[in-house]
Design a protein around this motif. Structure first.
Motif, PDB file in Angstrom:
ATOM      1  N   UNK A 271       0.847  -1.412   0.157  1.00  0.00           N
ATOM      2  CA  UNK A 271       0.395   0.146   0.422  1.00  0.00           C
ATOM      3  C   UNK A 271       1.035   1.668  -0.205  1.00  0.00           C
ATOM      4  N   UNK A 272       1.437   1.171  -1.212  1.00  0.00           N
ATOM      5  CA  UNK A 272       2.311   2.460  -1.029  1.00  0.00           C
ATOM      6  C   UNK A 272       3.427   1.947  -0.333  1.00  0.00           C
ATOM      7  N   UNK A 273       4.285   2.803   0.109  1.00  0.00           N
ATOM      8  CA  UNK A 273       5.060   2.939   0.881  1.00  0.00           C
ATOM      9  C   UNK A 273       5.155   1.661   2.324  1.00  0.00           C
ATOM     10  N   UNK A 274       4.471   1.139   1.750  1.00  0.00           N
ATOM     11  CA  UNK A 274       3.911   0.457   3.285  1.00  0.00           C
ATOM     12  C   UNK A 274       3.682  -1.287   2.343  1.00  0.00           C
ATOM     13  N   UNK A 275       4.463  -2.262   2.786  1.00  0.00           N
ATOM     14  CA  UNK A 275       4.919  -3.685   2.427  1.00  0.00           C
ATOM     15  C   UNK A 275       3.768  -4.239   3.376  1.00  0.00           C
ATOM     16  N   UNK A 276       3.021  -4.987   3.517  1.00  0.00           N
ATOM     17  CA  UNK A 276       2.754  -6.372   4.169  1.00  0.00           C
ATOM     18  C   UNK A 276       3.144  -7.809   3.700  1.00  0.00           C
ATOM     19  N   UNK A 277       3.361  -8.530   4.835  1.00  0.00           N
ATOM     20  CA  UNK A 277       3.065 -10.205   4.657  1.00  0.00           C
ATOM     21  C   UNK A 277       2.924 -11.306   5.521  1.00  0.00           C
ATOM     22  N   UNK A 278       1.988 -12.621   5.844  1.00  0.00           N
ATOM     23  CA  UNK A 278       2.496 -13.110   7.043  1.00  0.00           C
ATOM     24  C   UNK A 278       3.542 -14.282   6.658  1.00  0.00           C
ATOM     25  N   UNK A 279       3.862 -14.877   8.135  1.00  0.00           N
ATOM     26  CA  UNK A 279       4.773 -15.580   8.248  1.00  0.00           C
ATOM     27  C   UNK A 279       4.393 -16.538   9.413  1.00  0.00           C
ATOM     28  N   UNK A 280       4.495 -17.712   9.735  1.00  0.00           N
ATOM     29  CA  UNK A 280       4.674 -18.454  10.843  1.00  0.00           C
ATOM     30  C   UNK A 280       5.314 -18.072  12.060  1.00  0.00           C
ATOM     31  N   UNK A 281       6.413 -17.625  11.370  1.00  0.00           N
ATOM     32  CA  UNK A 281       7.405 -17.310  11.960  1.00  0.00           C
ATOM     33  C   UNK A 281       8.113 -15.669  12.188  1.00  0.00           C
ATOM     34  N   UNK A 282       7.530 -14.765  12.556  1.00  0.00           N
ATOM     35  CA  UNK A 282       7.458 -13.665  12.071  1.00  0.00           C
ATOM     36  C   UNK A 282       9.459 -13.205  12.704  1.00  0.00           C
ATOM     37  N   UNK A 283       9.558 -13.270  13.640  1.00  0.00           N
ATOM     38  CA  UNK A 283      10.574 -12.584  14.243  1.00  0.00           C
ATOM     39  C   UNK A 283      11.853 -13.661  13.354  1.00  0.00           C
ATOM     40  N   UNK A 284      11.863 -14.801  12.570  1.00  0.00           N
ATOM     41  CA  UNK A 284      13.346 -15.792  12.374  1.00  0.00           C
ATOM     42  C   UNK A 284      13.452 -15.003  11.211  1.00  0.00           C
ATOM     43  N   UNK A 285      11.886 -14.844  10.303  1.00  0.00           N
ATOM     44  CA  UNK A 285      12.070 -14.184   9.099  1.00  0.00           C
ATOM     45  C   UNK A 285      12.120 -12.970   8.959  1.00  0.00           C
ATOM     46  N   UNK A 286      12.061 -12.008   9.613  1.00  0.00           N
ATOM     47  CA  UNK A 286      12.368 -10.473   9.669  1.00  0.00           C
ATOM     48  C   UNK A 286      14.042 -10.452   8.493  1.00  0.00           C
ATOM     49  N   UNK A 287      14.600 -10.844   9.091  1.00  0.00           N
ATOM     50  CA  UNK A 287      16.459 -10.767   8.755  1.00  0.00           C
ATOM     51  C   UNK A 287      16.334 -11.932   7.166  1.00  0.00           C
ATOM     52  N   UNK A 288      15.680 -12.531   7.386  1.00  0.00           N
ATOM     53  CA  UNK A 288      15.737 -12.757   5.520  1.00  0.00           C
ATOM     54  C   UNK A 288      15.166 -12.065   4.467  1.00  0.00           C
ATOM     55  N   UNK A 289      13.522 -11.228   5.008  1.00  0.00           N
ATOM     56  CA  UNK A 289      13.125 -10.441   4.250  1.00  0.00           C
ATOM     57  C   UNK A 289      13.904  -9.205   4.310  1.00  0.00           C
ATOM     58  N   UNK A 290      14.362  -8.290   5.172  1.00  0.00           N
ATOM     59  CA  UNK A 290      15.665  -7.493   4.675  1.00  0.00           C
ATOM     60  C   UNK A 290      16.915  -7.774   3.947  1.00  0.00           C
ATOM     61  N   UNK A 291      17.426  -9.244   4.155  1.00  0.00           N
ATOM     62  CA  UNK A 291      18.213  -9.513   3.504  1.00  0.00           C
ATOM     63  C   UNK A 291      17.757  -9.248   2.261  1.00  0.00           C
ATOM     64  N   UNK A 292      17.413  -9.656   1.542  1.00  0.00           N
ATOM     65  CA  UNK A 292      16.159  -9.498  -0.174  1.00  0.00           C
ATOM     66  C   UNK A 292      15.736  -8.465   0.048  1.00  0.00           C
ATOM     67  N   UNK A 293      15.653  -7.158   0.677  1.00  0.00           N
ATOM     68  CA  UNK A 293      15.361  -5.747   0.649  1.00  0.00           C
ATOM     69  C   UNK A 293      16.473  -5.729  -0.002  1.00  0.00           C
ATOM     70  N   UNK A 294      17.366  -5.574   0.159  1.00  0.00           N
ATOM     71  CA  UNK A 294      19.307  -4.982   0.498  1.00  0.00           C
ATOM     72  C   UNK A 294      19.374  -5.319  -0.849  1.00  0.00           C
ATOM     73  N   UNK A 295      19.510  -7.045  -1.175  1.00  0.00           N
ATOM     74  CA  UNK A 295      20.235  -7.682  -2.168  1.00  0.00           C
ATOM     75  C   UNK A 295      19.266  -6.947  -3.478  1.00  0.00           C
ATOM     76  N   UNK A 296      18.299  -6.193  -3.141  1.00  0.00           N
ATOM     77  CA  UNK A 296      17.803  -5.622  -4.469  1.00  0.00           C
ATOM     78  C   UNK A 296      17.626  -3.949  -4.322  1.00  0.00           C
TER      79      UNK A 296
END
Length: 335
Positions: A271-296
Motif C-alpha cells: 500500500x504505497x511505501x508500506x508492505x505487508x506479509x504473513x509468516x509462521x515465525x515473523x521473528x525468524x523471517x524478518x532478517x531474511x526479508x531485510x536481506x532480500x530487500x538489501x539485495x534488491x
C-alpha cells in the motif's frame, strides 16, 4: 454446553439503493447485508465511511426502509411495526441531537417527555443520568458551552432516557480526544455488563472495535465480508504480520518482487511505501526479508513484526487496509 443467547438484532439480506441524481449511477449502499447480534452484548459493525454502516442503523431503527430483506429489533419486525421498534431503542446519531441553546437538564427532560415519561419521572431520570455521566455540575449550563466529550455524553444520556432494550451508537467517539473516548468506552462496557443492554456500535476505529465488541461484522461495499469475535477473526489469519516501511526513495515494485521471493512469507502485498506479509515465525523471517530487500537495493525506513490485528483482517478480506479505505472515501467525496 452453553445456551445461546436470543438474538436482539437480525439483519437478513438487506438491500438499499439510493438515487444519485440525473445521469448518475444509483448508489448501492447495502448489497445483501446480513448479521445477528445476541442480547446483552456489544455488536460492532466495522468499516470505513461509505461502507453501509449508517444505512444499516437507519433501517434497523425504522428511519429508512430497505428495498428488500428483513430486519428485527428486540424480536420486533421493523417493517411491520416501526412504532414499536422506536419505543424499544435508543439512537445516538453521528451528529448531536441536543439543542445547544437549552441546558443539559432541559434537553434530557424534553427527551424523556417525548418518550412518554411523566414530568416527575423525566426529571428523576435526568438527574440519575447527569450524575452517572459526571454532568451534574453542568446540568444548568447551555449545551453550546459544553466540551466535545461532555456533549457526546449528553447525547448518549438522551438515548438512554427511556430505558431502551437496544442502543444504537453510530460512530459515537468520532472527533473526541483520547481521554473523552476512553470515558465513553468505559460507560459502554458498563451498560452491557450491569444492565444487560444490547448495543449496536458502528465504528471505523480498530482499537474501539477490538476493545468493545463481543462480536464483529466487517462491512465493505454494503455487505458483510467477515464476522466473529475479534480474537476469532485475528486468529484465523495464522502467524505474524511482517510490516516494512520504505524510505521516500524506496521502490515499492522492486520491494514487492523481492519479498515474494522469500519462501517463508505469504500474502505479500503493498500500500504505497508500506508492505505487508504473513509468516509462521515473523521473528525468524524478518532478517531474511531485510536481506532480500538489501539485495534488491531497496532502502528500508523501518520493519516490524506484530501479532495479527483487525487491520490485517480487513486487509485479508477486502484487499486494502482500513486506513487506506478511509483515505479513498475522503478523496472520492472531495472530488
Amino acid at each position: 454446553m452453553a445456551t445461546a443467547l436470543p438474538s436482539a438484532l437480525i439483519a437478513d439480506d438487506l438491500v438499499k439503493t439510493y438515487r444519485a441524481g440525473r445521469g448518475k449511477t444509483p448508489v448501492r449502499a447495502l448489497d445483501g447485508l446480513s448479521f445477528d447480534a445476541e442480547a446483552g452484548t456489544v455488536f460492532g459493525l466495522l468499516g470505513p465511511n461509505g461502507a453501509g454502516k449508517s444505512t444499516t442503523i437507519k433501517i434497523l431503527s425504522s428511519l429508512a426502509r430497505a428495498d428488500s430483506g428483513r430486519a428485527f429489533v428486540a424480536g420486533i419486525d421493523v417493517g411491520k411495526h416501526p412504532a414499536r421498534v422506536r419505543r424499544a431503542i435508543g439512537f445516538v446519531a453521528q451528529k448531536s441531537v441536543a439543542d445547544p441553546m437549552d441546558t443539559g437538564v432541559e434537553n434530557l427532560v424534553l427527551a424523556g417527555r417525548l418518550q412518554g415519561l411523566s414530568a416527575r419521572g423525566a426529571h428523576a431520570r435526568a438527574s440519575e443520568l447527569l450524575d452517572r455521566f459526571g454532568l451534574t455540575e453542568h446540568a444548568k449550563r447551555q449545551v453550546k458551552g459544553y466540551s466535545g466529550g461532555m456533549a457526546r455524553k449528553l447525547d448518549v444520556a438522551i438515548g438512554l432516557m427511556h430505558h431502551p432494550e437496544v442502543l444504537f451508537l453510530d460512530e459515537p467517539t468520532t472527533g473526541l480526544d483520547p481521554e473523552a473516548r476512553a470515558e465513553l468506552w468505559a460507560e459502554i462496557e458498563r451498560m452491557t455488563k450491569h444492565e444487560n443492554m444490547t448495543v449496536l456500535l458502528t465504528t471505523h476505529y480498530l482499537e474501539e472495535a477490538d476493545r468493545l465488541a463481543s462480536r464483529l461484522a466487517i462491512v465493505d461495499h454494503g455487505t458483510v465480508v467477515a464476522g466473529g469475535t475479534p480474537e476469532e477473526l485475528k486468529n484465523d489469519l495464522r502467524g505474524d504480520a511482517v510490516i516494512v516501511e520504505l524510505t521516500a526513495d524506496g521502490d515499492p515494485f522492486a520491494a514487492l518482487a523481492a519479498l515474494q521471493r522469500v519462501d517463508q512469507l505469504r500474502e505479500v502485498g503493498g500500500d504505497g511505501r508500506t508492505l505487508r506479509a504473513r509468516s509462521d515465525n515473523g521473528a525468524a523471517t524478518l532478517p531474511l526479508a531485510l536481506a532480500a530487500l538489501e539485495a534488491a537495493s531497496v532502502t528500508v525506513a523501518s520493519a516490524t513484526v506484530a501479532r495479527p490485528s483487525l487491520d490485517d483482517v480487513y486487509l485479508r478480506h477486502t484487499g486494502r487496509t482500513l486506513t487506506k479505505a478511509q483515505e479513498n472515501f475522503a478523496v472520492e467525496n472531495a472530488s
